[in-house]
Design a protein around this motif. Structure first.
Motif, PDB file in Angstrom:
ATOM      1  N   VAL A  24      53.413  14.404   2.850  1.00 13.61           N
ATOM      2  CA  VAL A  24      52.206  13.597   2.696  1.00 13.61           C
ATOM      3  C   VAL A  24      52.542  12.269   2.023  1.00 13.61           C
ATOM      4  CG1 VAL A  24      49.898  13.516   1.698  1.00 13.61           C
ATOM      5  CG2 VAL A  24      50.844  15.701   2.477  1.00 13.61           C
ATOM      6  N   MET A  36      43.469  20.028   2.162  1.00  9.11           N
ATOM      7  CA  MET A  36      44.606  20.032   3.067  1.00  9.11           C
ATOM      8  C   MET A  36      44.565  21.314   3.885  1.00  9.11           C
ATOM      9  SD  MET A  36      46.157  17.220   2.253  1.00  9.11           S
ATOM     10  CE  MET A  36      47.587  17.497   3.314  1.00  9.11           C
ATOM     11  N   LYS A  73      51.175  24.146  -1.825  1.00  7.09           N
ATOM     12  CA  LYS A  73      51.562  22.746  -1.904  1.00  7.09           C
ATOM     13  C   LYS A  73      52.409  22.516  -3.136  1.00  7.09           C
ATOM     14  CE  LYS A  73      46.998  21.424  -3.687  1.00  7.09           C
ATOM     15  NZ  LYS A  73      45.826  20.542  -3.445  1.00  7.09           N
ATOM     16  N   CYS A  97      49.085  19.590  10.584  1.00  8.14           N
ATOM     17  CA  CYS A  97      48.644  19.397   9.211  1.00  8.14           C
ATOM     18  C   CYS A  97      47.456  18.437   9.246  1.00  8.14           C
ATOM     19  CB  CYS A  97      49.809  18.815   8.424  1.00  8.14           C
ATOM     20  SG  CYS A  97      49.472  18.374   6.734  1.00  8.14           S
ATOM     21  N   ALA A  99      44.107  16.489   6.743  1.00 12.91           N
ATOM     22  CA  ALA A  99      43.628  16.164   5.399  1.00 12.91           C
ATOM     23  C   ALA A  99      42.296  15.446   5.474  1.00 12.91           C
ATOM     24  CB  ALA A  99      44.646  15.280   4.673  1.00 12.91           C
TER      25      ALA A  99
END
Length: 127
Positions: A24, A36, A73, A97, A99
């Motif tokens: 990220v 996330m 994470k 992924c 967010a």
């Protein structure tokens, strides 16, 4: 601007394990409140939520992922992970992924919630 890069996808035999990573940039985990998540998209199916994690660490899972997968994470590395154990052929998919700058909540599994996406990493599980 949040930038997400997934890696770690591979071809494995059923019963094996993989750990996916999502690097990220553009936001630091410890400084902001981002939901996330990991999604997956298999051929002929809709993109579906796999797991999500709130900024404070609460995790949420799809039913198929509750026992076999773990989302986590690393604040120091600013990286999101998905550990997948006991992989099945049905887990074959492109994994993404995602967010969004808000809390995940019970609607975490909706693709419409998220406005930042990575390019995906392919997981192939053979029998």
């Amino acid at each position: 601007q949040v930038h997400l890069v997934e890696f770690g996808g591979d071809s494995v035999q059923g019963g094996g394990s993989l750990r996916l990573s999502c690097a990220v940039s553009g936001v630091t985990f410890k400084d902001t409140s981002y939901c996330m998540a990991w999604f997956r998209h298999a051929p002929g199916k809709e993109r579906e939520g796999v797991a999500a994690i709130e900024n404070q660490g609460t995790s949420r899972y799809a039913d198929f992922a509750k026992v076999r997968f773990t989302i986590s994470k690393d604040f120091a590395q600013n990286t999101l992970f998905l550990l997948m154990n006991s992989l099945e052929t049905e887990d074959t998919a492109m994994y993404y992924c995602a967010a969004v700058h808000r809390w995940c909540g019970i609607v975490w599994g909706s693709t419409e919630l998220f406005n930042f996406w990575g390019q995906g990493t392919q997981v192939a599980v053979s029998s």
